[in-house]
Design a protein around this motif. Structure first.
Motif, short mmCIF file in Angstrom:
data_model
loop_
_atom_site.label_atom_id
_atom_site.label_comp_id
_atom_site.label_asym_id
_atom_site.label_seq_id
_atom_site.Cartn_x
_atom_site.Cartn_y
_atom_site.Cartn_z
N ILE A 130 0.86 -1.18 0.00
CA ILE A 130 0.00 0.00 0.00
C ILE A 130 0.89 1.23 0.00
CG2 ILE A 130 -1.73 1.27 1.33
CD1 ILE A 130 -2.80 -1.36 2.32
N PRO A 131 0.68 2.13 -0.97
CA PRO A 131 1.50 3.35 -0.99
C PRO A 131 1.26 4.13 0.32
CG PRO A 131 0.23 3.14 -3.03
CD PRO A 131 -0.29 2.11 -2.08
N LEU A 132 2.31 4.67 0.86
CA LEU A 132 2.23 5.43 2.10
C LEU A 132 1.12 6.49 2.02
CD1 LEU A 132 3.24 6.20 4.81
CD2 LEU A 132 5.29 7.17 3.79
N SER A 133 1.02 7.15 0.87
CA SER A 133 0.04 8.23 0.72
C SER A 133 -1.40 7.73 0.85
CB SER A 133 0.22 8.91 -0.63
OG SER A 133 0.06 7.96 -1.67
N PHE A 134 -1.64 6.45 0.51
CA PHE A 134 -2.99 5.89 0.64
C PHE A 134 -3.36 5.75 2.10
CE2 PHE A 134 -4.69 3.83 -3.34
CZ PHE A 134 -3.90 4.57 -4.19
N LEU A 135 -2.41 5.24 2.86
CA LEU A 135 -2.65 5.01 4.28
C LEU A 135 -2.99 6.33 4.98
CD1 LEU A 135 -2.38 2.23 5.62
CD2 LEU A 135 -0.19 2.95 6.53
N GLU A 136 -2.37 7.40 4.47
CA GLU A 136 -2.54 8.71 5.11
C GLU A 136 -3.90 9.36 4.83
OE1 GLU A 136 1.61 10.91 5.58
OE2 GLU A 136 1.32 10.23 3.52
N ARG A 137 -4.65 8.76 3.91
CA ARG A 137 -5.91 9.40 3.54
C ARG A 137 -6.92 9.46 4.67
NH1 ARG A 137 -6.74 6.97 -2.58
NH2 ARG A 137 -4.99 8.12 -3.49
N GLU A 138 -6.86 8.48 5.56
CA GLU A 138 -7.80 8.49 6.69
C GLU A 138 -6.97 8.71 7.94
OE1 GLU A 138 -11.29 8.13 8.97
OE2 GLU A 138 -9.31 7.35 9.43
N ALA A 139 -7.17 9.85 8.60
CA ALA A 139 -6.27 10.29 9.67
C ALA A 139 -6.18 9.31 10.84
CB ALA A 139 -6.70 11.67 10.17
N GLU A 140 -7.31 8.83 11.33
CA GLU A 140 -7.29 7.92 12.48
C GLU A 140 -6.64 6.59 12.09
OE1 GLU A 140 -10.90 7.08 14.56
OE2 GLU A 140 -11.50 9.19 14.57
#
Lengths: 512, 512
Positions: B81-91
């Motif tokens: 999973i690209p790091l930026s994808f994980l960051e899309r949902e803050a919690e």
């Protein structure tokens, strides 16, 4: 007829371009139209959509049974391999170092308002490209005496090999596979296992996927890194290129020495075991598309279709809906009572609220073997209208309901056999035995010399002297020895590369 | 009797230490003795051995059928999973950042005679800890209109969460699971799905694993990162700690907004979908060990045993070998003709050349439900000797061969029911409702206050006012609200933490 079929000159096809225009692009378009898979935002990694994954599940089911029936147990080994493990076998690490995903950190940390890798690992971990070394480490603990042998293990797993030019199913950074790993007390037994598995694969691929293959040994340049012998199955696609369908390796004592797999033999002496490994992957799905597909989409051999029959209710008036749907489900239930290769026939009722033409074309593109339309007129006659994916899409056959339970499995078997026969005929047409030197080989494989430049070449069956370095001449022409067929003619001839006397038959082709 | 059972004071047991002496160590020893799994050289990653993987395959088979029967399709999504994808949902990213395996390079390169990571990636990739964001990305492309909903997908996969204190099956860096992901047009439908799955899990765990569970909602502190509501099943182990057996999350529009999953509703307006996710893991194998195991090893509920019956040939003289083995296989074949829950009974003939006592104890430790000895005397009487894993290991029952096909499934069902009843009785004994404030809670959960310090505590059912910050008081005592049971008493009471009036029943316990 539906608007989803497009006009391609004279005939309308659902896929554009057609195979003869641009085979690689046709392949991409078929995968999209049949909703088999798609590229993901992660470079080289694919998403396998339900219709494609259903094929994989069918393949797993068939193969898993065969693997268990021949005395192998499933197990699961770690996704990560310590770098030092990979290095234990020199050829092995050489073979995989250029395409490894490397894990270097075990958490993320905010830095200047950005998340960055943190918690650096003492030793980097490689995401498994294959598991010989990590399985070998376990085997070294599980094997002590000759009584612990043979040890026959299989794993269903994902593996990662970083691909520079990824292509759906054929070459993806991550793919799914099964990998068998066995250890034996004698060389003879391990070699037998290697060939037994090759034959298990062959019968699976030919009988279930309806893909004819040539089984043979790989030449030294094409061996698995660390193997003594590599055997493979080679299939011909409709663009006449070869696709390697699976491999079985005799590893000798290379990995047992690298991983210290030792046992006490009957005389109380310590010996290194003889190991094998073997695997087939989601790449097989690509072969089904490229061997059986046509200009309207995929054509699935019944034995691997996740659904073999779709029932399409025809509802001319809303007030007939309930009645027609009830009839559709009744027909489905009756067909489910019949069996195909020991299993209940896989029937799906498509009751989606969608235009009939659109629905019909979706299933044609997906390659479902049989489509059965049921409408008010069929109900009156206690009949159905049957359409076969191996016939023109307007060809229909009216069948009485009572005939279905018997007829459906018969027709499915007919289609299974037909797809195999058709693929085999195609291959036979394009195996050439009259090409005798490198110049002829180059001419033969030059697109502009072909009437249909998009689809040219084939399998060249020729003699090879086997001298070291000779394979490089083929490499320059972007060709390779695909295999040394198990079935050898035994005749005398001259090497296609050196012109020296040679007896070994080889298959030369372009490949995926 | 065999020498593999050791003397533990008065009674001999196969596992040392026994449960009451050291429960965590007993757990490790059982896993080793039953050959279920082992630690690998990769920190926190386990090797699941064939007997353990067989349990997982049975669990997969049962669950997969239930998941498909309720209209979900299997598919496969990328491991990375690209790091930026994980960051899309803050919690979500907050919840997983501390335990991510991070891929930073895509090859290895020789440097000063050592292989080092090379080919740095532009954007680091995270090995999936869960797939909401990558599945959400696909959903955003697959969903356009309300006609595309509901979209109900399931994936069988490996996931990685870096664990600082790994423990076989319970907390491992890599584990296997299924993760369901669905998208719906309405909040109501998504909530229904969440609860339908919770019930599907409950019936699977109770009916198949014979593990009784309390189903309920998680308190805010225990919710899945990014969820609106998290539901779980909580089971009591024999050390009276809780084990979370699986979770089902209602995600509201949090992920559909983060991943842009939008659809045109019936009025032609663009809306965000409502999503759910849910999963169960190889951790369930740990629960089977800790709920049903005894001081001689595992005891497997028949419905999840990969083999339900083992036939042990007794060969007093070498010249009788062939005859006895033939009889053993005949008996096996006859039992296979009988069915247990719609499947052929799973029978294995253990014809290994090994001492009878050792063989017998291996199977006791592995927890196979039934052992059947056949020897020359049994042959003469056309009978067999049957041993049940739920009885003392010397208890035997002589059965006529002709009775077996009927008796074996009956006994298997009796054992399945008995294991469940026994686990439920254990749990009932250790649910406490008379603890009313924090001081009593602390006393109750202090080992030295218990007669058996190694096994103490239990589930405390108490009232909770639900005020923010109150859960921290439990955290200080290393306790947590395991769940707010779906079945509420509806009575008035006082909050166990604040002493304020409260009506909500909660389960408080120590947990794995």
């Amino acid at each position: 007829m539906s608007g989803t079929a497009v006009n391609q000159g004279k005939t309308r096809t659902a896929i554009s371009p057609v195979r003869e225009q641009d085979f690689p692009e046709w392949y991409q378009q078929v995968i999209k139209a049949a909703e088999l898979a798609e590229n993901s935002p992660v470079r080289g990694c694919m998403v396998i959509r339900p219709w494609g994954y259903g094929l994989w599940e069918r393949m797993q089911k068939h193969l898993d049974q065969k693997i268990k029936d021949t005395g192998h147990d499933n197990a699961y080994f770690p996704l990560f391999i310590p770098l030092s493990f990979l290095e234990r076998e020199a050829e092995h690490v050489e073979g995989f170092a250029k395409e490894c995903a490397v894990v270097t950190h075990h958490r993320l940390e905010a830095k200047d308002g950005k998340l960055v890798p943190a918690g650096e690992l003492e030793e980097p971990l490689v995401v498994r490209p294959t598991s010989e070394t990590i399985v070998g480490d376990c085997f070294s603990r599980w094997v002590e005496s000759h009584r612990d042998l043979p040890l026959k293990i299989n794993q269903w797993a994902n593996v990662v090999r970083w691909e520079m030019r990824p292509r759906l199913f054929l070459r993806t950074a991550e793919f799914l596979w099964q990998e068998g790993h066995t250890a034996h007390a004698t060389e003879e037994e391990a070699k037998e296992e290697t060939l037994m598995i090759l034959e298990l694969y062959r019968s699976f691929v030919e009988d279930v996927l309806a893909v004819p293959v040539i089984v043979g040994e790989k030449s030294p340049a094409e061996r698995f890194p660390g193997a003594e012998n590599t055997y493979s199955m080679e299939a011909m696609m409709q663009d006449r290129k070869a696709l390697q369908m699976g491999t079985s390796h005799y590893l000798g004592q290379n990995f047992s020495k690298a991983c210290k797999i030792q046992f006490t033999n009957k005389n109380g002496e310590l010996e290194h075991a003889y190991t094998t490994s073997w695997g087939v992957t989601t790449r097989m799905i690509g072969s089904v598309i490229m061997v059986h597909g046509d200009d309207d989409g995929v054509r699935l051999p019944p034995r691997i279709a996740a659904k073999q029959v779709v029932i399409l209710p025809v509802i001319p008036k809303e007030e007939l809906r309930e009645q027609v749907l009830a009839y559709a489900h009744k027909v489905a239930e009756e067909i489910r009572q019949s069996s195909f290769h020991g299993e209940s026939v896989l029937v799906h009722v498509d009751d989606r609220d969608l235009r009939g033409g659109e629905k019909n074309w979706q299933w044609i593109k997906k390659g479902i073997p049989l489509r059965i339309e049921v409408g008010p007129r069929d109900m009156e006659n206690d009949a159905v209208m049957l359409f076969r994916r191996d016939k023109a899409h307007k060809d229909r056959l009216s069948l009485k309901r009572e005939e279905l339970a018997q007829k459906v499995p018969e027709i499915l078997q007919e289609m299974q056999d037909y797809y195999f026969r058709q693929a085999k005929a195609w291959r036979s047409e394009h195996i050439y035995e009259d090409i005798t030197d490198l110049a002829e080989l180059e001419t033969f494989f030059t697109p502009k010399n072909s009437k249909k430049p998009e689809i040219h070449g084939g399998f060249v069956r020729a003699k090879w002297c086997g001298e070291a370095g000779t394979e490089e001449e083929l490499d320059k022409l972007k060709l390779a020895i695909r295999c040394i067929p198990i079935e050898q003619s035994g005749t005398q001839g001259t090497c296609i590369i050196t012109g020296k006397p040679a007896t070994t038959d080889v298959i030369i082709a372009k490949s995926y």
